[in-house]
Enzyme design. Structure first.
Site, PDB file in Angstrom:
ATOM      1  N   LYS A  33       0.841  -1.194   0.000  1.00 30.45           N
ATOM      2  CA  LYS A  33       0.000   0.000   0.000  1.00 30.45           C
ATOM      3  C   LYS A  33       0.885   1.256   0.000  1.00 30.45           C
ATOM      4  CE  LYS A  33      -0.434   0.060   5.060  1.00 30.45           C
ATOM      5  NZ  LYS A  33      -1.374   0.094   6.192  1.00 30.45           N
ATOM      6  N   ARG A 129      -9.569   0.572  16.159  1.00 27.86           N
ATOM      7  CA  ARG A 129      -9.543   1.428  14.976  1.00 27.86           C
ATOM      8  C   ARG A 129     -10.666   0.979  14.057  1.00 27.86           C
ATOM      9  NH1 ARG A 129      -3.975   1.637  11.668  1.00 27.86           N
ATOM     10  NH2 ARG A 129      -4.675  -0.482  11.134  1.00 27.86           N
ATOM     11  N   TYR A 253      18.903  28.285   8.197  1.00 24.69           N
ATOM     12  CA  TYR A 253      17.820  29.076   8.781  1.00 24.69           C
ATOM     13  C   TYR A 253      17.840  29.013  10.302  1.00 24.69           C
ATOM     14  CZ  TYR A 253      15.469  29.471   4.221  1.00 24.69           C
ATOM     15  OH  TYR A 253      15.153  29.751   2.922  1.00 24.69           O
ATOM     16  N   MET A 301      14.127  23.546   2.117  1.00 25.77           N
ATOM     17  CA  MET A 301      13.204  22.924   1.174  1.00 25.77           C
ATOM     18  C   MET A 301      13.934  22.038   0.164  1.00 25.77           C
ATOM     19  SD  MET A 301      10.392  24.693  -1.362  1.00 25.77           S
ATOM     20  CE  MET A 301       9.379  25.283   0.000  1.00 25.77           C
TER      21      MET A 301
END
Length: 357
Positions: A33, A129, A253, A301
């Protein structure tokens, strides 16, 4: 061309599938999956089809992709169907289907199908679940048989904490399952990857290896059988910039890393837009030019920075392994506060290259 890529070793994939069969002594559905956890569902299925007992996916869209690619092996829909109208496609394409809710059972009773269905009837043994409540399980089984639309039923459940080897939750779930299936004559499926590796006495005619197929351990601690897995994905890139910084200079950053000494910094073409975890901190392991070093500063990024101070031979174009056979994906995931399942599935624009056909 941007050098970021993921190398997928299909021979390692086959090794891990065979290990699941060896450890369990059972039939095994290869769980592919979420595009085979980011490894490419069709290519992984084709690599395994000659020996796999079948495949498991989340939903019908994933199953139909396999059928369109010519995969004829059994394919199980782990979430079953979402609308009764899907039953026609399930029957047409000879898909196996989980039933985890009474509304699905009612839909089968009320919907015509072209040929009998193969159903995996899921019991909620404590994960809470999805799954039929234990008090309704016998009745659900009998109603499926009585519908005249079911050719076969497999009894199944799913473990919530099998990756925790020192807790008794798994044994408690097994006890609930054994009590609920008393008097029912059918094969069963309980063991997922951590149960295949770490719970050898759990009964299972069918096992469902997922993360172990891709060579990543489901455990946070060392485990003997998991150590036999072979990583399937190697996330690679190259150094695209090198600079020398004196002590006391920030990198990236937010100035989250400040050089504690004169530091040689390498910039790698890889970032969170590619799927590398943004929360991976300074100290996360990385291999550069075959030597182990560390990530420094925040992941950007499209780029991240690594410490090249102790690798003088590293230069522009030097190869980088972000995870793979030398840096385990589980170690990167743990450093980032997540799990290898997520970092595999988060891969986005990185091309997949295949070896070991």
């Amino acid at each position: 061309m941007r050098p970021a890529r993921a190398l997928i070793d299909l021979q390692a994939l086959r090794h891990n599938y065979r290990l699941a069969r060896e450890l369990s002594g059972a039939k095994a559905l290869a769980v592919i999956k979420a595009d085979a956890y980011g490894h490419g569902a069709v290519r992984c299925a084709l690599a395994l089809e000659a020996e796999a007992d079948g495949f498991a996916v989340a939903c019908i869209e994933e199953a139909l992709e396999l059928r369109a690619a010519g995969i004829k092996a059994p394919v199980l829909l782990l979430e079953g169907f979402f609308e009764a109208s899907e039953l026609a496609l399930i029957s047409e394409h000879d898909l196996w289907c989980v039933v985890h809710s009474l509304w699905q059972l009612e839909a089968i009773e009320q919907t015509p199908v072209s040929k009998p269905l193969k159903i995996w009837l899921k019991l909620d043994t404590g994960m809470h679940r999805v799954g039929v409540h234990p008090k309704d399980y016998h009745d659900a089984y009998q109603r499926l048989l009585a519908s005249g639309k079911v050719a076969r039923i497999v009894l199944m459940s799913h473990f919530a904490r099998a990756d925790e080897l020192d807790v008794d939750s798994t044994a408690q779930q097994v006890a609930v399952f054994e009590a609920a299936r008393q008097g029912l004559s059918a094969e069963c499926s309980l063991r997922n990857s951590p149960a295949v590796l770490g719970w050898p006495h759990v009964p299972s005619d069918w096992v469902r290896p997922g993360i172990m197929l891709y060579g990543a351990t489901p455990f946070e601690v060392a485990q003997a059988e998991a150590a036999r897995l072979q990583p399937v994905m190697t996330l690679q890139s190259r150094i695209i910039s090198v600079r020398e910084l004196p002590a006391g200079e920030p990198v990236g950053y937010g100035a989250k890393f400040v050089s504690p000494r004169p530091t040689r910094v390498g910039v790698v073409a890889m970032g969170y837009a590619d799927g590398y975890p943004r929360l991976a901190p300074t100290g996360t392991p990385v291999m550069v030019a075959g030597k182990r070093t560390q990530l420094i500063g925040r992941v950007s990024m499209d780029m991240l920075c690594v410490d090249l101070t102790d690798i003088p031979e590293a230069t522009l174009g030097s190869p980088v392994e972000l995870w793979g056979k030398q840096v385990l994906a589980s170690d990167v995931a743990m450093a980032a506060g997540t799990i290898p399942y997520q970092i595999f599935c988060n891969l986005k624009r990185v091309p997949l290259d295949y070896i070991g056909e």
